[in-house]
Design an enzyme around this catalytic site. Structure first.
Site, mmCIF file in Angstrom:
data_model
loop_
_atom_site.group_PDB
_atom_site.id
_atom_site.type_symbol
_atom_site.label_atom_id
_atom_site.label_comp_id
_atom_site.label_asym_id
_atom_site.label_seq_id
_atom_site.Cartn_x
_atom_site.Cartn_y
_atom_site.Cartn_z
ATOM 1 C CB CYS A 9 107.494 35.655 76.505
ATOM 2 S SG CYS A 9 107.274 35.159 78.229
ATOM 3 C CG LEU A 10 110.116 40.274 79.863
ATOM 4 C CD1 LEU A 10 109.765 40.983 81.157
ATOM 5 C CD2 LEU A 10 111.248 41.006 79.134
ATOM 6 C CG HIS A 21 103.412 33.966 81.957
ATOM 7 N ND1 HIS A 21 104.382 33.073 81.546
ATOM 8 C CD2 HIS A 21 103.630 35.096 81.240
ATOM 9 C CE1 HIS A 21 105.153 33.650 80.618
ATOM 10 N NE2 HIS A 21 104.704 34.880 80.400
ATOM 11 C CD GLN A 59 106.842 36.276 82.711
ATOM 12 O OE1 GLN A 59 106.035 37.164 82.974
ATOM 13 N NE2 GLN A 59 107.624 36.339 81.653
ATOM 14 C CG HIS A 108 101.850 37.113 77.224
ATOM 15 N ND1 HIS A 108 102.578 36.776 76.095
ATOM 16 C CD2 HIS A 108 102.736 37.063 78.257
ATOM 17 C CE1 HIS A 108 103.831 36.530 76.444
ATOM 18 N NE2 HIS A 108 103.958 36.700 77.750
ATOM 19 C CD GLU A 109 102.168 39.320 81.425
ATOM 20 O OE1 GLU A 109 102.713 38.350 81.987
ATOM 21 O OE2 GLU A 109 102.760 40.025 80.589
ATOM 22 N N GLY A 130 104.720 43.681 80.660
ATOM 23 C CA GLY A 130 103.953 42.908 81.632
ATOM 24 C C GLY A 130 104.851 41.897 82.316
HETATM 25 O O1 GNR Z 1 107.241 42.589 77.263
HETATM 26 C C1 GNR Z 1 106.379 41.872 76.746
HETATM 27 N N1 GNR Z 1 105.881 42.216 75.540
HETATM 28 C C2 GNR Z 1 104.769 41.618 74.963
HETATM 29 C C3 GNR Z 1 104.509 41.916 73.639
HETATM 30 C C4 GNR Z 1 103.407 41.375 73.019
HETATM 31 C C5 GNR Z 1 102.550 40.555 73.733
HETATM 32 C C6 GNR Z 1 102.813 40.239 75.049
HETATM 33 C C7 GNR Z 1 103.914 40.774 75.672
HETATM 34 S S1 GNR Z 1 104.208 40.425 77.342
HETATM 35 C C8 GNR Z 1 105.941 40.633 77.430
HETATM 36 C C9 GNR Z 1 106.407 40.537 78.856
HETATM 37 C C10 GNR Z 1 106.162 39.146 79.377
HETATM 38 O O2 GNR Z 1 106.818 38.189 79.085
HETATM 39 N N2 GNR Z 1 105.125 38.982 80.136
HETATM 40 O O3 GNR Z 1 104.808 37.756 80.575
HETATM 41 NI NI NI Z 2 105.533 36.379 79.141
#
Ligand code: GNR
Ligand code: NI
Length: 169
Positions: free
Chosen positions: A91-92, A137, A51, A133-134, A46
Site C-alpha cells: 500500500c502506498l 480505503h 489516501q 483494497h481500494e 491503484g
Molecule cells: O500499488 C499498490 N500495489 C498493490 C499490490 C497488491 C495489492 C494491492 C495493491 S494497491 C497499491 C496501491 C495502494 O496503496 N492503493 O491503495
Molecule cells: Ni492502499
C-alpha cells in the site's frame, strides 16, 4: 496536473469514511487526473481518494504492464463477490511493507466513470484484489487491519521509526 501528497498509516485521516460523489463536475475530473498522475508517479497500481485526504468515493486503478489502461471507479459497489484468493499486498500509505491478505477471487463491480456514466466490470486476480483494497480505503480500512494485532503493532512501530527518521532530514 498536480502531484498529491499520500497520507501514511497510521494517520487518523485514513480512517475517514468517504462520501458518495453527487455531481460529476470539472473538479471531480481534476481530482481523477491528479490521482492518476500521483498513482503513476508513486508508482502504484491503484489509489483511493482517501489516501490523498479527499473523502469522496473515487478510485483509480491501472494493473496493466504497460501502464496504459487507467480505470476510474466513482461510487463503486461490489455486486458479486465469490471464491477466495490470497495474495501479497502492498500500500502506498504503508511504504515498504508487504503481506498476504485473503480476498474474494472474483468480483463484479458497478460504478460510474468520470462523466457519470454507469458501468459494470468483472474482475479476477490482481484487478479483483486491487478493487477490494481500494474500496477498503473508502471505508477507512488499510490492508494491515486484515492482519493480526501483533503484526499491526509491528507495522505501527516501523512506521513511527520511518516518520522519526524523515523528520531528522
Ligand atoms: O500499488 C499498490 N500495489 C498493490 C499490490 C497488491 C495489492 C494491492 C495493491 S494497491 C497499491 C496501491 C495502494 O496503496 N492503493 O491503495
Ligand atoms: Ni492502499
Amino acid at each position: 496536473m498536480a502531484l498529491l501528497t499520500i497520507l501514511e498509516y497510521p494517520d487518523a485521516r485514513l480512517k475517514r469514511i468517504a462520501a458518495p460523489v453527487t455531481e460529476f463536475t470539472p473538479a471531480i475530473k481534476k481530482l481523477v487526473d491528479d490521482m492518476a498522475h500521483t498513482m503513476y508517479e508513486a508508482p502504484g497500481i491503484g489509489l483511493a481518494a482517501t489516501q490523498v485526504d479527499v473523502h469522496k468515493r473515487v478510485i483509480v486503478i491501472d494493473t496493466s504492464e504497460a501502464k496504459n489502461d487507467l480505470k476510474v471507479f466513482i461510487n463503486p459497489e461490489i455486486i458479486v463477490a465469490d471464491g477466495e484468493i490470497v495474495g501479497e499486498e502492498g500500500c502506498l500509505s504503508v511504504p515498504e511493507y508487504y503481506e498476504s491478505v485473503r480476498r474474494a477471487a472474483h468480483v463484479v463491480v458497478r460504478a460510474h466513470d468520470v462523466t457519470g456514466k454507469s458501468f459494470e466490470l468483472e474482475a479476477t486476480e490482481l484487478l479483483a484484489v486491487c478493487i477490494q483494497h481500494e474500496m477498503d480505503h473508502l471505508k477507512g480500512i488499510v490492508f494491515v487491519e486484515h492482519l493480526s494485532q501483533l503484526k499491526q503493532i509491528r507495522i505501527k512501530n516501523k512506521m513511527k521509526k520511518r516518520h522519526r527518521e524523515a523528520e531528522r532530514v
